[in-house]
Design a protein around this motif. Structure first.
Motif, PDB file in Angstrom:
ATOM      1  N   SER B  57      30.066  61.800  40.556  1.00 58.33           N
ATOM      2  CA  SER B  57      29.666  62.728  41.808  1.00 58.33           C
ATOM      3  C   SER B  57      30.671  63.620  41.867  1.00 58.33           C
ATOM      4  O   SER B  57      31.840  63.589  41.814  1.00 58.33           O
ATOM      5  CB  SER B  57      29.695  61.737  42.973  1.00 58.33           C
ATOM      6  OG  SER B  57      29.121  62.028  44.027  1.00 58.33           O
ATOM      7  N   ALA B  58      30.242  64.680  42.637  1.00 58.97           N
ATOM      8  CA  ALA B  58      31.075  65.889  43.006  1.00 58.97           C
ATOM      9  C   ALA B  58      31.934  66.644  42.077  1.00 58.97           C
ATOM     10  O   ALA B  58      32.786  67.400  42.281  1.00 58.97           O
ATOM     11  CB  ALA B  58      32.157  65.594  44.037  1.00 58.97           C
ATOM     12  N   GLY B  60      30.528  69.170  40.476  1.00 59.03           N
ATOM     13  CA  GLY B  60      29.826  70.386  40.308  1.00 59.03           C
ATOM     14  C   GLY B  60      28.542  70.878  39.837  1.00 59.03           C
ATOM     15  O   GLY B  60      28.198  71.794  39.458  1.00 59.03           O
ATOM     16  N   LYS B  61      27.799  69.533  39.400  1.00 64.60           N
ATOM     17  CA  LYS B  61      26.432  69.577  38.979  1.00 64.60           C
ATOM     18  C   LYS B  61      25.444  70.489  39.685  1.00 64.60           C
ATOM     19  O   LYS B  61      24.707  71.549  39.270  1.00 64.60           O
ATOM     20  CB  LYS B  61      25.903  68.246  38.619  1.00 64.60           C
ATOM     21  CG  LYS B  61      26.799  67.458  37.761  1.00 64.60           C
ATOM     22  CD  LYS B  61      26.228  66.111  37.532  1.00 64.60           C
ATOM     23  CE  LYS B  61      26.047  65.328  38.987  1.00 64.60           C
ATOM     24  NZ  LYS B  61      27.321  64.768  39.554  1.00 64.60           N
ATOM     25  N   SER B  62      25.573  70.171  41.081  1.00 61.45           N
ATOM     26  CA  SER B  62      24.473  70.816  41.899  1.00 61.45           C
ATOM     27  C   SER B  62      25.315  72.350  41.996  1.00 61.45           C
ATOM     28  O   SER B  62      24.321  73.500  42.080  1.00 61.45           O
ATOM     29  CB  SER B  62      24.538  70.334  43.255  1.00 61.45           C
ATOM     30  OG  SER B  62      24.180  69.112  43.086  1.00 61.45           O
ATOM     31  N   THR B  63      26.335  72.776  42.037  1.00 62.11           N
ATOM     32  CA  THR B  63      26.987  73.977  42.052  1.00 62.11           C
ATOM     33  C   THR B  63      26.466  74.658  40.938  1.00 62.11           C
ATOM     34  O   THR B  63      26.000  75.898  40.948  1.00 62.11           O
ATOM     35  CB  THR B  63      28.539  73.902  42.134  1.00 62.11           C
ATOM     36  OG1 THR B  63      28.877  72.961  43.338  1.00 62.11           O
ATOM     37  CG2 THR B  63      28.979  75.295  42.495  1.00 62.11           C
ATOM     38  N   ARG B 225      35.880  66.279  39.044  1.00 58.15           N
ATOM     39  CA  ARG B 225      36.420  67.768  39.492  1.00 58.15           C
ATOM     40  C   ARG B 225      37.548  68.267  39.297  1.00 58.15           C
ATOM     41  O   ARG B 225      38.565  67.169  39.418  1.00 58.15           O
ATOM     42  CB  ARG B 225      36.194  67.722  41.221  1.00 58.15           C
ATOM     43  CG  ARG B 225      36.067  68.984  41.683  1.00 58.15           C
ATOM     44  CD  ARG B 225      35.731  68.819  43.076  1.00 58.15           C
ATOM     45  NE  ARG B 225      37.023  68.313  43.934  1.00 58.15           N
ATOM     46  CZ  ARG B 225      36.886  67.566  44.949  1.00 58.15           C
ATOM     47  NH1 ARG B 225      35.798  67.456  45.561  1.00 58.15           N
ATOM     48  NH2 ARG B 225      38.037  67.209  45.423  1.00 58.15           N
TER      49      ARG B 225
END
Ligand SMILES: Nc1ncnc2c1ncn2[C@@H]1O[C@H](COP(=O)(O)OP(=O)(O)OP(=O)(O)O)[C@@H](O)[C@H]1O
Ligand SMILES: [Mg+2]
Lengths: 353, 264
Positions: B57-58, B60-63, B225
């Motif tokens: 989680s977090a 940066g996949k969505s980013t 991250r």
């Protein structure tokens, strides 16, 4: 193996069909709960209005001696007419389902209204608790209403024109400025301070200035009503537009939407619930401003009629005009509700109405 | 639009190239703290390929998907689709989120049609709307507002809406994450079917390792991250894949180990 490939698929398909017709996804027709057939209405409900009318007639027969004959006679006609219509409705409802439904919903309320008339006549014409000429009985008000109906109708018509003119102008300008302030950062930067400073001033406070500036009282009244409407419409449109969910805008962008689509097909529909709150607030403000503007400036309309009648101490006419005003304003309010129900039909089931 | 035909299949996809992309976000408050979401990410996806991205989680996949969609811009590095540098969002790259994000004020049909409206091609392409409604199996629900739909149905509408503009690349950000296991597996097959019919390039972010193995040609594993691509796993199992096949299970435990979950 327990099942063959084919059987597994059949089970899966049946499952899917069952899911598709289950509670989560009912087809829209079954949504409307009001559509169920109207069963019999209770006798108590059915007879509420005739009963109230009979009581009213009885009291009126007792009070009529204290009232001028013309008033007393007209009010007798009115109550008798009410009684006859109510009784006819009781008979007709047994064959007409639409009327039955309406009666079930509104008969208790109408009966209560008739009892209010009874109470009114009791404290005025019978017990004389309230001083004349300030508090005439219902018979006196009814006579004023009928005698002055032509003037009242004309006043209502003028009020309607003024109200529609001012409201339409205020809504049009308010929507445009609200959308600009909500969408464009520059418009927001320069527009917001103006909105915050000018908006909260009650429109009626501008009356002295409007009288000096405007060539006619009619124009200044329309301008004032528009100003009163403009503020809430702008405020709530702007906040609705600027609070559009970012993900709706993102989705639209990846569908190839340009700015026009984003504003008109995403931000504005998303802001509609908020915009309607602004429209309702604006309508309330416009009623207030209309009456004040008519009282002090424009020499026509219901607001003017009230203060004119008061000047002649004809309080029967004052109350007659107030009754008309109540009916007039609530009709317009209801019309706006109807428009909202139509435009926001997609919200049904999402929020409580 | 370049559409080449390979053995009767419309190949609509186009390649994606991400070169040395870094993205850092300024903190929302006035501290000078910055969040480095992506740190030197490079990847290439071939036209018509199905690639999954998994990672903690977090990371940066969505980013990364937002950058490829053109909804956001990199701090440094370059993103290209085919040979064009990405300079903003457009209908060439569709995006489907975990939340279907259907426009609640539009019926199913109008939601699916909204891409055509945005591109001003409704008149020419209106017939496709019904095709897509059929494709995702929602014939009886065309004129229903989104809140009458179940989660799976809503997500199918979102897929149809994203596909109707014939994007060259479809970006899927945990699109099936909110669905129950049964619906989820059904939808995986549905997505595969849509993909095989069009050979749109697919980039799927998922938390579900089975889903990644079941669906993709390649799996990219990202580090925590700041996100970097840590590993690339190529799969050449035949489709439809068998979730209980030994190869499948071996890959699964391999990936779990890479993600540090394998240890006791
Ligand atoms: N608009 C933004 N402003 C500031 N920070 C952001 C923004 N978007 C993302 N971040 C930060 O970037 C990092 C990566 O976020 P991202 O949403 O890409 O993670 P993710 O891999 O999709 O996580 P998840 O699997 O939980 O969805 C997070 O630390 C997040 O706080
Ligand atoms: Mg994410």
């Amino acid at each position: 193996m327990l099942f063959t490939q084919r059987e597994v698929k059949e089970i899966a398909d049946a499952n899917e069909r069952a899911q598709a017709t289950s509670t989560i996804a009912r087809p829209p027709e079954s949504q409307n709960r009001d559509e169920r057939p109207v069963e019999k209405v209770r006798w108590l409900t059915l007879l509420a209005v005739p009963f109230a009318a009979v009581i009213a007639l009885g009291l009126h027969a007792f009070a009529a001696g204290n009232e001028p004959p013309a008033e007393a006679l007209l009010y007798t006609y009115f109550l008798s007419g009410l009684l006859v219509v109510a009784l006819i409705a009781v008979v007709v409802q047994s064959v007409w389902a639409g009327l039955r439904k309406w009666m079930r919903d509104s008969y208790p309320l109408i009966a209560a209204a008739v009892f209010c008339l009874v109470g009114w006549e009791l404290v005025t014409s019978v017990l004389h608790w309230l001083p004349l000429p300030y508090f005439p009985g219902p018979a006196g008000v009814l006579l004023s209403l009928v005698n002055d109906s032509a003037v009242l109708f004309d006043s209502t018509w003028h009020s309607l024109l003024l109200l529609l003119g001012g409201y339409t102008l205020g809504v049009a300008v308010g929507l445009v400025s609200g959308i600009c302030i909500g969408w464009f950062p520059h418009a927001r930067y320069w527009g917001m301070p103006i909105l915050k400073i000018i908006g909260p001033i009650p429109a009626t406070a501008w009356i002295p200035l409007a009288m000096v500036l405007s060539p006619s009282a009619m124009f200044s009244a329309i301008g004032l009503i528009a100003l009163a409407v403009w503020f809430p419409v702008t405020m709530l449109t702007a906040s609705g537009v600027s609070n559009t969910r970012a993900s709706y805008l993102d989705v639209a962008r990846t569908l190839g939407a340009g700015r026009a689509y984003l504003i008109f097909n995403v931000a504005i529909p998303a802001a509609m619930p908020s915009i309607f709150i602004g429209l309702f607030m604006g309508l309330g403000a416009s009623f207030l401003t209309l009456v004040v503007a008519e009282t002090v400036g424009v020499k026509s309309g219901l607001g003017w009629y009230v203060s004119w009648a008061q000047g002649w101490a004809e309080y029967g006419k004052v109350y007659a005009a107030l009754l008309i005003m109540a009916a007039f304003f609530s009709t317009i309010m209801t019309a706006l509700f109807k428009v909202r129900d139509h435009v926001l039909a997609w919200q049904k089931g999402v929020i409580k109405w | 639009m370049v559409a080449t035909f390979v053995s009767g299949v419309a190949k609509e996809g186009s390649s994606v190239h991400v070169t040395n992309v870094t993205k850092d976000f300024a903190a929302k408050d006035r501290t000078n703290q910055r969040t480095l979401a992506l740190d030197g990410v490079s990847l290439s996806v071939a036209a018509g390929e199905f690639v999954s991205i998994i990672g903690p989680s977090a990371c940066g996949k969505s980013t990364l998907l937002r950058l490829i969609a053109g909804l956001d811009f990199p701090s440094s590095g370059e993103l290209r689709v085919g040979s064009e540098v990405i300079s903003g969002a457009n209908a060439e790259r569709g995006l489907v989120f975990q939340d279907p994000n259907l426009f609640p004020w539009l019926t199913v049909r109008r939601n699916i049609r909204s891409g055509l409206v945005a591109l001003r091609v409704v008149r020419e392409k209106n017939h496709e709307v019904d095709e897509f409604i059929r494709l995702v199996g929602l014939e009886g629900f065309a004129d229903v507002y989104p809140h009458h739909l179940s989660g799976g149905m809503a997500q199918r509408v979102a897929l149809a809406r994203a596909l109707i503009t014939h994007p060259k690349v479809l970006l899927l950000d945990e699109p099936l994450g909110a669905l129950d296991a049964f619906t989820r597996m059904q939808m995986q097959d549905e997505v595969l079917r849509l993909w095989q019919a069009r050979l749109t390039t697919m980039l799927l972010v998922t938390h579900d390792i089975d889903e990644a193995i079941y669906m993709s040609d390649r799996i990219l594993i990202m580090t925590p991250r700041p996100g970097r691509i840590d590993r690339v796993i190529s799969l050449d199992m035949e489709r439809p894949r068998d979730r209980s096949h030994p190869d499948f299970l071996r890959l699964r435990s391999e990936i779990l180990q890479l993600l540090d979950f394998g240890r006791r």
